[in-house]
Design a protein around this motif. Structure first.
Motif, mmCIF file in Angstrom:
data_model
loop_
_atom_site.group_PDB
_atom_site.id
_atom_site.type_symbol
_atom_site.label_atom_id
_atom_site.label_comp_id
_atom_site.label_asym_id
_atom_site.label_seq_id
_atom_site.Cartn_x
_atom_site.Cartn_y
_atom_site.Cartn_z
ATOM 1 N N VAL A 110 0.836 -1.199 0.000
ATOM 2 C CA VAL A 110 0.000 0.000 0.000
ATOM 3 C C VAL A 110 0.873 1.252 0.000
ATOM 4 O O VAL A 110 0.617 2.211 -0.742
ATOM 5 C CB VAL A 110 -0.949 -0.006 1.216
ATOM 6 N N LYS A 111 1.909 1.253 0.822
ATOM 7 C CA LYS A 111 2.823 2.392 0.902
ATOM 8 C C LYS A 111 3.469 2.680 -0.450
ATOM 9 O O LYS A 111 3.529 3.831 -0.899
ATOM 10 C CB LYS A 111 3.909 2.108 1.945
ATOM 11 N N ALA A 112 3.941 1.625 -1.119
ATOM 12 C CA ALA A 112 4.612 1.801 -2.402
ATOM 13 C C ALA A 112 3.669 2.411 -3.437
ATOM 14 O O ALA A 112 4.048 3.292 -4.210
ATOM 15 C CB ALA A 112 5.157 0.455 -2.896
ATOM 16 N N ARG A 113 2.408 1.954 -3.451
ATOM 17 C CA ARG A 113 1.445 2.481 -4.426
ATOM 18 C C ARG A 113 1.070 3.929 -4.120
ATOM 19 O O ARG A 113 0.894 4.735 -5.034
ATOM 20 C CB ARG A 113 0.209 1.582 -4.458
ATOM 21 N N LEU A 114 0.938 4.256 -2.842
ATOM 22 C CA LEU A 114 0.631 5.641 -2.476
ATOM 23 C C LEU A 114 1.789 6.560 -2.834
ATOM 24 O O LEU A 114 1.580 7.696 -3.263
ATOM 25 C CB LEU A 114 0.331 5.726 -0.978
ATOM 26 N N GLN A 115 3.013 6.074 -2.654
ATOM 27 C CA GLN A 115 4.174 6.896 -2.963
ATOM 28 C C GLN A 115 4.341 7.113 -4.467
ATOM 29 O O GLN A 115 4.856 8.148 -4.887
ATOM 30 C CB GLN A 115 5.438 6.255 -2.374
ATOM 31 N N MET A 116 3.910 6.150 -5.265
ATOM 32 C CA MET A 116 3.972 6.302 -6.717
ATOM 33 C C MET A 116 2.741 7.014 -7.266
ATOM 34 O O MET A 116 2.697 7.377 -8.437
ATOM 35 C CB MET A 116 4.087 4.924 -7.379
ATOM 36 N N SER A 117 1.726 7.217 -6.426
ATOM 37 C CA SER A 117 0.501 7.893 -6.840
ATOM 38 C C SER A 117 0.809 9.308 -7.322
ATOM 39 O O SER A 117 1.482 10.082 -6.633
ATOM 40 C CB SER A 117 -0.485 7.947 -5.664
ATOM 41 N N SER A 177 -6.479 8.331 -3.186
ATOM 42 C CA SER A 177 -6.785 9.424 -2.261
ATOM 43 C C SER A 177 -6.314 9.150 -0.839
ATOM 44 O O SER A 177 -6.258 10.060 -0.028
ATOM 45 C CB SER A 177 -8.295 9.696 -2.259
ATOM 46 N N GLY A 178 -5.989 7.901 -0.535
ATOM 47 C CA GLY A 178 -5.532 7.572 0.805
ATOM 48 C C GLY A 178 -5.345 6.083 0.984
ATOM 49 O O GLY A 178 -5.489 5.299 0.032
ATOM 50 N N VAL A 179 -5.028 5.681 2.217
ATOM 51 C CA VAL A 179 -4.730 4.280 2.522
ATOM 52 C C VAL A 179 -5.918 3.373 2.198
ATOM 53 O O VAL A 179 -5.781 2.365 1.501
ATOM 54 C CB VAL A 179 -4.324 4.124 4.005
ATOM 55 N N LEU A 180 -7.109 3.724 2.702
ATOM 56 C CA LEU A 180 -8.286 2.879 2.506
ATOM 57 C C LEU A 180 -8.691 2.797 1.039
ATOM 58 O O LEU A 180 -9.089 1.735 0.555
ATOM 59 C CB LEU A 180 -9.455 3.388 3.355
ATOM 60 N N HIS A 181 -8.592 3.919 0.323
ATOM 61 C CA HIS A 181 -8.925 3.927 -1.105
ATOM 62 C C HIS A 181 -7.976 3.025 -1.884
ATOM 63 O O HIS A 181 -8.400 2.247 -2.747
ATOM 64 C CB HIS A 181 -8.862 5.357 -1.653
ATOM 65 N N CYS A 182 -6.698 3.089 -1.558
ATOM 66 C CA CYS A 182 -5.698 2.252 -2.217
ATOM 67 C C CYS A 182 -5.971 0.777 -1.940
ATOM 68 O O CYS A 182 -5.921 -0.057 -2.865
ATOM 69 C CB CYS A 182 -4.298 2.636 -1.732
ATOM 70 N N MET A 183 -6.280 0.447 -0.698
ATOM 71 C CA MET A 183 -6.564 -0.942 -0.336
ATOM 72 C C MET A 183 -7.813 -1.450 -1.043
ATOM 73 O O MET A 183 -7.840 -2.573 -1.561
ATOM 74 C CB MET A 183 -6.720 -1.062 1.187
ATOM 75 N N ARG A 184 -8.841 -0.615 -1.092
ATOM 76 C CA ARG A 184 -10.113 -1.000 -1.700
ATOM 77 C C ARG A 184 -9.966 -1.227 -3.204
ATOM 78 O O ARG A 184 -10.437 -2.239 -3.746
ATOM 79 C CB ARG A 184 -11.164 0.070 -1.408
ATOM 80 N N VAL A 185 -9.302 -0.306 -3.892
ATOM 81 C CA VAL A 185 -9.122 -0.414 -5.336
ATOM 82 C C VAL A 185 -8.227 -1.600 -5.682
ATOM 83 O O VAL A 185 -8.508 -2.358 -6.613
ATOM 84 C CB VAL A 185 -8.521 0.892 -5.905
ATOM 85 N N SER A 186 -7.136 -1.769 -4.941
ATOM 86 C CA SER A 186 -6.205 -2.863 -5.206
ATOM 87 C C SER A 186 -6.881 -4.215 -5.005
ATOM 88 O O SER A 186 -6.702 -5.143 -5.806
ATOM 89 C CB SER A 186 -4.976 -2.752 -4.283
ATOM 90 N N LEU A 187 -7.678 -4.321 -3.946
ATOM 91 C CA LEU A 187 -8.385 -5.570 -3.655
ATOM 92 C C LEU A 187 -9.405 -5.886 -4.750
ATOM 93 O O LEU A 187 -9.528 -7.031 -5.193
ATOM 94 C CB LEU A 187 -9.080 -5.474 -2.304
ATOM 95 N N LYS A 188 -10.127 -4.854 -5.191
ATOM 96 C CA LYS A 188 -11.153 -5.043 -6.217
ATOM 97 C C LYS A 188 -10.550 -5.465 -7.543
ATOM 98 O O LYS A 188 -11.089 -6.330 -8.247
ATOM 99 C CB LYS A 188 -11.956 -3.747 -6.381
ATOM 100 N N GLU A 189 -9.431 -4.868 -7.922
ATOM 101 C CA GLU A 189 -8.850 -5.104 -9.236
ATOM 102 C C GLU A 189 -7.963 -6.346 -9.303
ATOM 103 O O GLU A 189 -7.876 -6.995 -10.346
ATOM 104 C CB GLU A 189 -8.031 -3.875 -9.678
ATOM 105 N N GLU A 190 -7.302 -6.683 -8.179
ATOM 106 C CA GLU A 190 -6.308 -7.762 -8.241
ATOM 107 C C GLU A 190 -6.535 -8.876 -7.227
ATOM 108 O O GLU A 190 -5.791 -9.863 -7.218
ATOM 109 C CB GLU A 190 -4.906 -7.183 -8.064
ATOM 110 N N GLY A 191 -7.538 -8.716 -6.353
ATOM 111 C CA GLY A 191 -7.835 -9.774 -5.398
ATOM 112 C C GLY A 191 -6.930 -9.738 -4.179
ATOM 113 O O GLY A 191 -5.992 -8.937 -4.109
ATOM 114 N N PRO A 192 -7.173 -10.626 -3.203
ATOM 115 C CA PRO A 192 -6.407 -10.620 -1.950
ATOM 116 C C PRO A 192 -4.913 -10.847 -2.134
ATOM 117 O O PRO A 192 -4.113 -10.392 -1.314
ATOM 118 C CB PRO A 192 -7.037 -11.788 -1.166
ATOM 119 N N ARG A 193 -4.538 -11.540 -3.217
ATOM 120 C CA ARG A 193 -3.117 -11.830 -3.434
ATOM 121 C C ARG A 193 -2.280 -10.565 -3.595
ATOM 122 O O ARG A 193 -1.063 -10.596 -3.384
ATOM 123 C CB ARG A 193 -2.941 -12.700 -4.682
ATOM 124 N N VAL A 194 -2.925 -9.454 -3.958
ATOM 125 C CA VAL A 194 -2.176 -8.226 -4.191
ATOM 126 C C VAL A 194 -1.443 -7.762 -2.934
ATOM 127 O O VAL A 194 -0.371 -7.158 -3.006
ATOM 128 C CB VAL A 194 -3.125 -7.102 -4.699
#
Length: 281
Positions: free
Chosen positions: A214-221, A229-246
């Protein structure tokens, strides 16, 4: 912080960084970008497009600043442990609770120093063929221009959520393993320190990897990729698009890198402290 802690932390941190930086670059790219199919694909693409130099992107800046970060980590941990239990990390019988609390404190303190440095490192490592940043100073300038001083702490919350508990976990298995491999009344040997440092690194990254992604994606945002937009948004989008393995992207690399890097870091640190402050006989 004691000056000797700074010197020992600086040298040991630089040694550990040199050992682990190539794998760290691959890990950052796997976490921040979805164009790679796996570790070997990322390594092959990086080498084909950028050569060996590509694996060492962003290394100069951390090398110059790692002394400060390591001195904060080791110095704040040692002093917090002494305050809590009146035991120095080289001896005594501090409880597991004291060790964990002192480690968490060191993680919190270092976030304020580490966040801008780590942001620049990740931005430089994340560059592939398009060189947006010409170096650390140019990268800092661009970040300040686009986001002001606050921009230097992008991903800072995720960094704190990763580092505060994980530094507690970092020092706890180290102290426990080192003690278990050392005979009563004797100083820990090279094998005990190497094993304790390596195990501490692997245990820590096993817990840290989800928030590290999550940190790496926010830093590259905002640096050419998806904007979060933030930690929760990054987690939610990543989970939706790539599943728990992300959330476990980079776990294997983190583990492979963590053992030798932390084994070398702790061995260097302990050896230097023995030279600077020989144990009383």
């Amino acid at each position: 912080m004691p000056f000797l802690e700074f010197v020992a932390g600086s040298i040991s941190g630089a040694v550990g960084l040199a050992v682990g930086h190539p794998l760290d670059t691959v890990k950052v790219r796997l976490q921040a970008q979805s164009v790679y199919k796996g570790i070997f694909h990322c390594v092959a693409k990086t080498y084909t497009n950028e050569g060996l130099r590509g694996f060492f992107k962003g290394m100069a800046f951390p090398v110059l600043t790692t002394g400060l970060i390591n001195s904060v980590v080791f110095g704040s941990y040692s002093n917090a442990l002494y305050y809590l239990s009146q035991c120095r990390r080289s001896g005594g019988s501090a409880s597991a609770g004291h060790i964990f609390t002192a480690g968490c404190f060191s993680g919190l303190v270092q976030v304020f120093v580490c966040a801008p440095i780590d942001l620049v490192k990740v931005r430089l490592q994340g560059q592939t063929s398009a060189e947006r940043y010409r170096g650390p100073i140019h990268c800092v300038t661009v970040i300040l221009k686009e986001g002001g001083l606050r921009g230097l702490y992008r991903g800072g919350l995720a960094l704190a959520l990763r580092d505060v508990p994980c530094y507690g976990l970092y020092f706890l298995p180290y102290e426990v393993t080192r003690k278990a491999l050392t005979k009563s009344g004797e100083q820990p040997g090279t094998f005990a320190i190497l094993m304790a440092g390596g195990i501490a690194g692997v245990v820590t990254w096993a817990f840290a990897t989800p928030m590290d992604m999550v940190k790496a994606r926010l830093q590259m945002s905002g640096a050419g990729g998806r904007v979060y937009s933030g930690v929760l948004h990054c987690m939610r989008v990543s989970l939706k698009e790539e599943g728990p393995r992300v959330f476990f992207k980079g776990l294997l690399l983190n583990s492979l890198r963590a053992f030798p890097v932390n084994a070398v870091t702790f061995l260097s640190y302990e050896s230097l402290m023995k030279i600077f402050c020989p144990p009383e006989r």
